[in-house]
Design a protein around this motif. Structure first.
Motif, PDB file in Angstrom:
ATOM      1  N   TYR A  44      -1.759  -0.939   2.271  1.00 29.48           N
ATOM      2  CA  TYR A  44      -3.034  -1.269   1.623  1.00 29.48           C
ATOM      3  C   TYR A  44      -2.885  -1.234   0.105  1.00 29.48           C
ATOM      4  CZ  TYR A  44      -4.730  -0.865   6.336  1.00 29.48           C
ATOM      5  OH  TYR A  44      -4.897  -1.065   7.688  1.00 29.48           O
ATOM      6  N   ARG A  45      -2.069  -0.299  -0.375  1.00 26.70           N
ATOM      7  CA  ARG A  45      -1.838  -0.227  -1.827  1.00 26.70           C
ATOM      8  C   ARG A  45      -1.102  -1.483  -2.315  1.00 26.70           C
ATOM      9  NH1 ARG A  45      -1.917   5.125  -4.394  1.00 26.70           N
ATOM     10  NH2 ARG A  45      -2.990   6.532  -2.970  1.00 26.70           N
ATOM     11  N   ARG A  56      -7.242  -5.396   7.725  1.00 24.53           N
ATOM     12  CA  ARG A  56      -6.727  -4.417   8.700  1.00 24.53           C
ATOM     13  C   ARG A  56      -6.061  -5.163   9.865  1.00 24.53           C
ATOM     14  NH1 ARG A  56      -8.316   0.264   6.830  1.00 24.53           N
ATOM     15  NH2 ARG A  56      -7.204   1.263   8.520  1.00 24.53           N
ATOM     16  N   ASP A  93     -13.781   5.569   2.959  1.00 28.18           N
ATOM     17  CA  ASP A  93     -12.841   5.498   4.086  1.00 28.18           C
ATOM     18  C   ASP A  93     -13.499   5.949   5.397  1.00 28.18           C
ATOM     19  OD1 ASP A  93     -10.974   4.684   2.228  1.00 28.18           O
ATOM     20  OD2 ASP A  93      -9.904   6.595   2.139  1.00 28.18           O
ATOM     21  N   LYS A 114      -0.870  15.071   4.269  1.00 21.14           N
ATOM     22  CA  LYS A 114      -0.341  14.339   5.427  1.00 21.14           C
ATOM     23  C   LYS A 114       0.948  13.593   5.118  1.00 21.14           C
ATOM     24  CE  LYS A 114      -3.113  10.140   4.859  1.00 21.14           C
ATOM     25  NZ  LYS A 114      -3.344  10.404   3.414  1.00 21.14           N
ATOM     26  N   THR A 140       1.465   4.300   5.846  1.00 19.92           N
ATOM     27  CA  THR A 140       0.717   3.048   5.983  1.00 19.92           C
ATOM     28  C   THR A 140      -0.237   2.802   4.816  1.00 19.92           C
ATOM     29  OG1 THR A 140      -1.049   4.058   7.311  1.00 19.92           O
ATOM     30  CG2 THR A 140       0.839   3.145   8.507  1.00 19.92           C
ATOM     31  N   GLY A 141      -0.538   3.850   4.058  1.00 19.79           N
ATOM     32  CA  GLY A 141      -1.366   3.653   2.860  1.00 19.79           C
ATOM     33  C   GLY A 141      -0.694   2.691   1.888  1.00 19.79           C
ATOM     34  N   ARG A 174     -13.728   8.204  -2.354  1.00 10.57           N
ATOM     35  CA  ARG A 174     -12.807   7.574  -1.405  1.00 10.57           C
ATOM     36  C   ARG A 174     -13.048   8.076   0.014  1.00 10.57           C
ATOM     37  NH1 ARG A 174      -6.858   6.720  -1.389  1.00 10.57           N
ATOM     38  NH2 ARG A 174      -6.353   8.050  -3.144  1.00 10.57           N
ATOM     39  N   ALA A 207      -8.975  -1.943   2.012  1.00 11.87           N
ATOM     40  CA  ALA A 207      -8.813  -1.447   3.382  1.00 11.87           C
ATOM     41  C   ALA A 207     -10.111  -1.510   4.180  1.00 11.87           C
ATOM     42  CB  ALA A 207      -8.299  -0.007   3.356  1.00 11.87           C
ATOM     43  N   GLY A 253      -1.614   7.810   7.996  1.00 13.94           N
ATOM     44  CA  GLY A 253      -2.648   6.929   7.448  1.00 13.94           C
ATOM     45  C   GLY A 253      -4.034   7.450   7.745  1.00 13.94           C
ATOM     46  N   ARG A 254      -4.914   6.521   8.124  1.00 20.41           N
ATOM     47  CA  ARG A 254      -6.307   6.898   8.416  1.00 20.41           C
ATOM     48  C   ARG A 254      -6.695   6.591   9.858  1.00 20.41           C
ATOM     49  NH1 ARG A 254      -5.167   7.692   3.863  1.00 20.41           N
ATOM     50  NH2 ARG A 254      -6.492   7.987   2.023  1.00 20.41           N
ATOM     51  N   ASP A 255      -6.010   5.596  10.455  1.00 21.81           N
ATOM     52  CA  ASP A 255      -6.415   5.120  11.791  1.00 21.81           C
ATOM     53  C   ASP A 255      -5.219   5.055  12.728  1.00 21.81           C
ATOM     54  OD1 ASP A 255      -5.019   3.092  10.537  1.00 21.81           O
ATOM     55  OD2 ASP A 255      -6.290   1.483  11.301  1.00 21.81           O
ATOM     56  N   ALA A 260      -6.992   0.194  -3.197  1.00 24.59           N
ATOM     57  CA  ALA A 260      -6.541   0.095  -1.802  1.00 24.59           C
ATOM     58  C   ALA A 260      -7.665   0.459  -0.847  1.00 24.59           C
ATOM     59  CB  ALA A 260      -5.345   1.021  -1.573  1.00 24.59           C
ATOM     60  N   SER A 261      -8.459   1.435  -1.243  1.00 27.73           N
ATOM     61  CA  SER A 261      -9.562   1.863  -0.386  1.00 27.73           C
ATOM     62  C   SER A 261     -10.601   0.746  -0.234  1.00 27.73           C
ATOM     63  CB  SER A 261     -10.150   3.143  -0.988  1.00 27.73           C
ATOM     64  OG  SER A 261     -11.397   3.436  -0.485  1.00 27.73           O
ATOM     65  N   ARG A 298     -16.780   3.220   6.391  1.00 31.34           N
ATOM     66  CA  ARG A 298     -16.626   1.782   6.685  1.00 31.34           C
ATOM     67  C   ARG A 298     -16.768   1.541   8.190  1.00 31.34           C
ATOM     68  NH1 ARG A 298     -10.387   2.471   5.271  1.00 31.34           N
ATOM     69  NH2 ARG A 298      -9.695   3.085   7.323  1.00 31.34           N
TER      70      ARG A 298
HETATM   71  O1   DC Z   1      -3.124   7.359   1.979  1.00 32.70           O
HETATM   72  P1   DC Z   1      -3.334   6.572   0.684  1.00 32.70           P
HETATM   73  O2   DC Z   1      -4.081   7.324  -0.374  1.00 32.70           O
HETATM   74  O3   DC Z   1      -2.072   5.997   0.162  1.00 32.70           O
HETATM   75  O4   DC Z   1      -4.255   5.338   1.136  1.00 32.70           O
HETATM   76  C1   DC Z   1      -4.800   4.423   0.210  1.00 32.70           C
HETATM   77  C2   DC Z   1      -6.044   3.796   0.819  1.00 32.70           C
HETATM   78  O5   DC Z   1      -5.662   2.957   1.912  1.00 32.70           O
HETATM   79  C3   DC Z   1      -7.033   4.791   1.409  1.00 32.70           C
HETATM   80  O6   DC Z   1      -8.096   5.077   0.516  1.00 32.70           O
HETATM   81  C4   DC Z   1      -7.567   4.132   2.638  1.00 32.70           C
HETATM   82  C5   DC Z   1      -6.571   3.082   2.974  1.00 32.70           C
HETATM   83  N1   DC Z   1      -5.847   3.322   4.222  1.00 32.70           N
HETATM   84  C6   DC Z   1      -6.451   2.930   5.388  1.00 32.70           C
HETATM   85  O7   DC Z   1      -7.577   2.478   5.364  1.00 32.70           O
HETATM   86  N2   DC Z   1      -5.781   3.034   6.572  1.00 32.70           N
HETATM   87  C7   DC Z   1      -4.553   3.557   6.617  1.00 32.70           C
HETATM   88  N3   DC Z   1      -3.910   3.642   7.805  1.00 32.70           N
HETATM   89  C8   DC Z   1      -3.929   4.007   5.421  1.00 32.70           C
HETATM   90  C9   DC Z   1      -4.616   3.893   4.232  1.00 32.70           C
END
Ligand code: DC
Length: 209
Positions: A35-36, A91, A167, A13, A31-32, A163, A85, A112-114, A81-82, A170
């Motif tokens: 959190y990192r 958040r 992720d 992605k 956006t990761g 992870r 997050a 990202g994730r969301d 980061a996970s 949660r």
């Molecule tokens: O995409 P990444 O591997 O850099 O993300 C690191 C952690 O951040 C991932 O395990 C979950 C979290 N994350 C999140 O919860 N929401 C996002 N929008 C981006 C990342």
């Protein structure tokens, strides 16, 4: 135009988001990294990763310039980061920065994730990029070795599965495809083919604002 890209670790992605941003001339936010960078502050200060108060204050203190550091991309910080997050208040603290980036006049690409579910529910195009865990682990192991880190395939696969579970499991904004996201499985695609498929999706579903 806002393009929202979500998916699990090492799905491709990030690369797709960068390449789409280049192609359409849009700013891009990974956006990761938010959190990192938050996790990195806690690690550097020797704080617990599940200390919500300190994590929120770390998140609030971030500057976008914190993001280009090589160390942020490492495996240790990805795992941390996970954990960070999964804290709802973290958040919430990062929500406005992401929304402001997304709604700038030029449009934007966020990954990202969301993004499609929480940050940009009205995005013009939503992609959910995924790949088989084994393929993602191979890619991540290669990437980590390229960065000079030691990466055993079995360990990387275990890390990716852990992870994914954290992720996706949660309660706050879990990793899930938005109901109107288009699924793109990159397992059997090289980078150029994956980017071409993503562009085809954007051109099909993307509606100009
Ligand atoms: O995409 P990444 O591997 O850099 O993300 C690191 C952690 O951040 C991932 O395990 C979950 C979290 N994350 C999140 O919860 N929401 C996002 N929008 C981006 C990342």
């Amino acid at each position: 135009m806002i393009i929202a890209i979500d998916g699990p670790a090492a799905s491709g992605k990030g690369t797709i988001a960068r390449r789409l941003a280049q192609h359409y001339g849009l700013p891009h936010l990974d956006t990761g990294l938010l959190y990192r960078a938050t996790a990195r502050v806690l690690l550097d200060q020797g704080e617990r990763l599940d200390d919500a108060e300190r994590a929120v204050s770390a998140a609030r203190g971030l500057a976008l310039t914190d993001f280009e550091e090589e160390r942020l991309r490492g495996a240790e910080i990805g795992e941390a980061a996970s954990v960070v997050a999964a804290i709802p208040a973290v958040r919430a603290a990062l929500l406005e920065t992401q929304r402001a980036f997304a709604t700038q006049a030029s449009g934007a690409v966020l990954d990202g994730r969301d993004i499609g579910t929480v940050i940009c529910p009205d995005a013009n195009a939503k992609l959910f990029v995924t790949a088989r865990p084994e393929t993602r682990a191979q890619r991540r192991a290669l990437e980590l070795r390229g960065r000079g880190e030691r990466a055993d395939y079995a360990d990387v696969l275990a890390d990716i599965l852990r992870r994914d579970e954290r992720d996706s499991g949660r309660s706050s904004a879990p990793l899930v495809a938005a109901s109107d996201a288009i699924l793109l499985d990159t397992s059997d695609l090289d980078v150029d083919a994956a980017v071409a498929a993503a562009r085809a999706i954007v051109e099909k579903v993307g509606r100009r604002l």
